[in-house]
Design a protein around this motif. Sequence first.
Motif, short mmCIF file in Angstrom:
data_model
loop_
_atom_site.label_atom_id
_atom_site.label_comp_id
_atom_site.label_asym_id
_atom_site.label_seq_id
_atom_site.Cartn_x
_atom_site.Cartn_y
_atom_site.Cartn_z
N ILE A 127 2.04 5.38 8.38
CA ILE A 127 0.66 5.43 8.90
C ILE A 127 -0.34 5.62 7.77
N PHE A 130 -0.79 2.48 5.87
CA PHE A 130 -1.55 1.53 6.69
C PHE A 130 -3.04 1.87 6.68
N MET A 131 -3.35 3.17 6.72
CA MET A 131 -4.75 3.60 6.77
C MET A 131 -5.41 3.59 5.40
N PHE A 187 -4.31 8.43 16.16
CA PHE A 187 -4.01 7.17 15.47
C PHE A 187 -5.00 6.09 15.90
N VAL A 188 -5.24 5.99 17.20
CA VAL A 188 -6.20 4.99 17.70
C VAL A 188 -7.60 5.29 17.17
N VAL A 191 -7.64 4.24 13.44
CA VAL A 191 -7.63 2.78 13.28
C VAL A 191 -9.00 2.21 13.62
N ASN A 192 -9.58 2.68 14.72
CA ASN A 192 -10.89 2.17 15.13
C ASN A 192 -11.98 2.52 14.12
N ARG A 195 -10.11 1.05 10.09
CA ARG A 195 -9.48 -0.25 9.86
C ARG A 195 -10.15 -1.38 10.63
N VAL A 198 -10.83 -1.27 18.01
CA VAL A 198 -9.76 -1.28 19.01
C VAL A 198 -10.41 -1.43 20.38
N HIS A 201 -11.28 1.57 23.02
CA HIS A 201 -10.79 2.69 22.21
C HIS A 201 -11.21 4.04 22.78
#
Length: 241
Positions: A127, A130-131, A187-188, A191-192, A195, A198, A201
Amino acid sequence: MMRNRLIKSVGPKLLPFLLSSIVYFALQPQKWEPSPYRIFFKCLPIVSLCFFVLSYYFSIKKRYSSLILFGLILSCVGDACLIYCENFFIHGLLFFAMAHLTYIIAFGVSPAKWSVLCVCGFLGLSIYLFMLPGLQNEMIFLGGLYILLILIMAWRAVARLQVFEKMWTWTKICATVGAILFCISDFVLAVNKFRFPVPYHQEIIMGTYYTAQLGLALSVVELSSRGDENTTQVCSKKKEN
């Protein structure tokens, strides 16, 4: 019989949380401009859970209840900070990090379950990598620290479940589900924010977040403590035989 006792004991105490959660999703205050009203409606379900935990404060699980209560209070302050995301996002992050630390202390360090730690460590590293492209300045460090704390919290929740040893209880399941949903919610959110957008979201983040905190709050229920003791005694007798 036990189920009926449980419903009668827990159900009415959860009504304020359920009603305030319904009001939150009906009014959708997350679409409002930052204001005290928005803070009120966002924090009300968590405040309701604080009173729920307080109703079990003087049970034999007093230390555990105190830590869960403190974690909920820290989360509530973090919620308020995140409403003013532009100026207080890091403050909110730190309050939630302290909440996870409090939950970690509540769950304890035994049993270790190193296999669970390895899985959480792999997920945490994946994670973070990824972030990482979306993190800048102090968030490179703070984001990594937050991921570390929340996955340690998830590790401790899952480890104490002890499914294969048949020492699990429904309150431990609630804590485990709560910890996992907390990870999904954050996590959501990450990501929103860092990255890419979403879809839906806000609904996903708040739905999993409120359910996560509900699971953690339910883990203090006094009725389970007798179940824990009975389960331990049964397992001890099986080992002796």
